[in-house]
Design an enzyme around this catalytic site. Sequence first.
Site, PDB file in Angstrom:
ATOM      1  CE  LYS A 284      -3.923  -1.472   2.389  1.00  0.00           C
ATOM      2  NZ  LYS A 284      -5.442  -1.155   1.480  1.00  0.00           N
ATOM      3  NE  ARG A 358     -11.104  -9.543  -2.097  1.00  0.00           N
ATOM      4  CZ  ARG A 358     -11.545  -8.282  -3.639  1.00  0.00           C
ATOM      5  NH1 ARG A 358     -11.971  -8.290  -4.347  1.00  0.00           N
ATOM      6  NH2 ARG A 358     -10.956  -7.112  -3.334  1.00  0.00           N
TER       7      ARG A 358
END
Length: 524
Positions: A284, A358
């Site tokens: 990130k 997920r």
Amino acid sequence: MKTNIVNTASGKANVSALFFVKKSVQFSNVLSENAVTQVESVLNGMKDGPFEDLELLEIDGVSTIFVDAAKERGLSALDHLRMSAYRLAKRACKRQIPTVSIMLADAAPEQFKSILHGLHYADYKFDAYKSKQKDAFQVTFEIVAGEQVAEFKKIAEEVAVEHKAVVLAKNLINTCASDLTPAEFVDNANAIAKYTPGLSIKVRNMKQLEKEGFMGLVTVGKGSSHEPYMITLSYDGTKPARKGAAKVAAKSAKIADKNARTSADHLVLVGKGLTFDTGGLCLKPPKSMPEMISDMSGAATVLAAIQAIATLELPIKVSAVCCLAENAIGFKSVLPGDIFKAKNGKTVMVDNTDAEGRLVLSDGLAEAGEIGATHIIDIATLTGAMVRALGYAVAGFFCNDDDLGLKVINCGEACCEKFWSMPLEEEYADALKDKFADLKNTGSDAGAIAAALFLQEFVPENTAWAHWDIAGTAFVNKTWKYTEYGATGFGVQTLIELARRMSKADEESIENDAVVSEDEYKVC
Ligand code: BES
Ligand code: ZN
Ligand code: ZN
């Protein structure tokens, strides 16, 4: 903050507080005739002019705070009450007013509940990392409840339990990632299970996860020196052993005798628990990284909610699954392009290591199926796309069951937490297909929908399921409503309310069923 719920004002309070909803006088039965006249003239005078949130005036010789609970745009009537109670408590604390008397004799139970929540929110501070902790000034709120004393005392007990859960979630979320590793989270959960009657816990470590095929957690967590864990907390409020549930259980048993069936609802809460999300090898940017201490908000929310549900002895079966890992860079980190086999047998190519939530949730959903969920809610700070779509005030949710979806919205409304229904748009499902594996973990440009469609691939068959993406609502960088900075505790109250309403629906349907069965029995 301390609250005393009393029938009539003791006269010892330093200040009285009056809440005005839509500027109508609601307190005629707790004010003297003279005071009512004075209040009315003050309100008439303020009708057209600016009305401050809190006006301090002399009424009947008593310092009185006028709390305008009918202001801000976008907030519900109940949320106005929370906001104004929050402001009142902050003001009283700042001005060091020892005792404030709140006149609530006419209030509806949900209005009283909202005011109490507002007062509780004002009490929260997170100063664990400050070199000096300051003691906050303690304000006592004398709540004048008239004939509703008994009812309000019961509500106050419930609100205290709910708010303790909100504080638990907020503290866990605000704790920095090096101090709250997956193992530390497990320690917290173990302690909570130990001290909460009726709550049991099962913890799986990396070795056990691997052995049992929970490979989403293993794939994400193996790059970190802090190993991943899965926690399953269980509470069964339908068991006769539980005091509050005895009545329902007795009814269930009665029906079971006659019809050989019992209420079968089992609500399983699944929480994303990334104690930190660097993004992994798909790193990130630095700006968006510090907030990733909150990427375990889903896990904290479900832990807090089940703790409260068990404490309140709600007559329903509830479990909570926390999927805990750290998404870090290490020599064992998952590589983009790697393929693993998930617990339900589907193979997944890791297209982007930053779409890790997920993957761990695929295991949580599988575990929910293994333990017999009839209803699943998964809660996750899942996508930046959801933050861009709905911001910090509204959580998006996806649902495969209309009845559950409606319950989510209604329970959220009752708890001043906003939910917006999003589509599980089938047109985007093909984008999740991979050339080598069955699926890949990124999909269409509609990022929040793609994530939800991915999760849907792992929902056990014939199970009502809702996915809450709380990426925007879990943590705020600026003051929002009654949160100054940091974790909001969003979702805890709605989950408790959902369990409460599901348990009541169960109770009602058992009752109705029992009547029908008995009638049928007589006819036969
Ligand atoms: N934890 C983030 C989502 C997030 C973003 C939470 C902002 C809170 C605030 C999640 O793991 C993530 O990084 N998702 C990616 C997925 C993408 C790579 C497909 C995202 O949304 O950018
Ligand atoms: Zn990520
Ligand atoms: Zn994440």
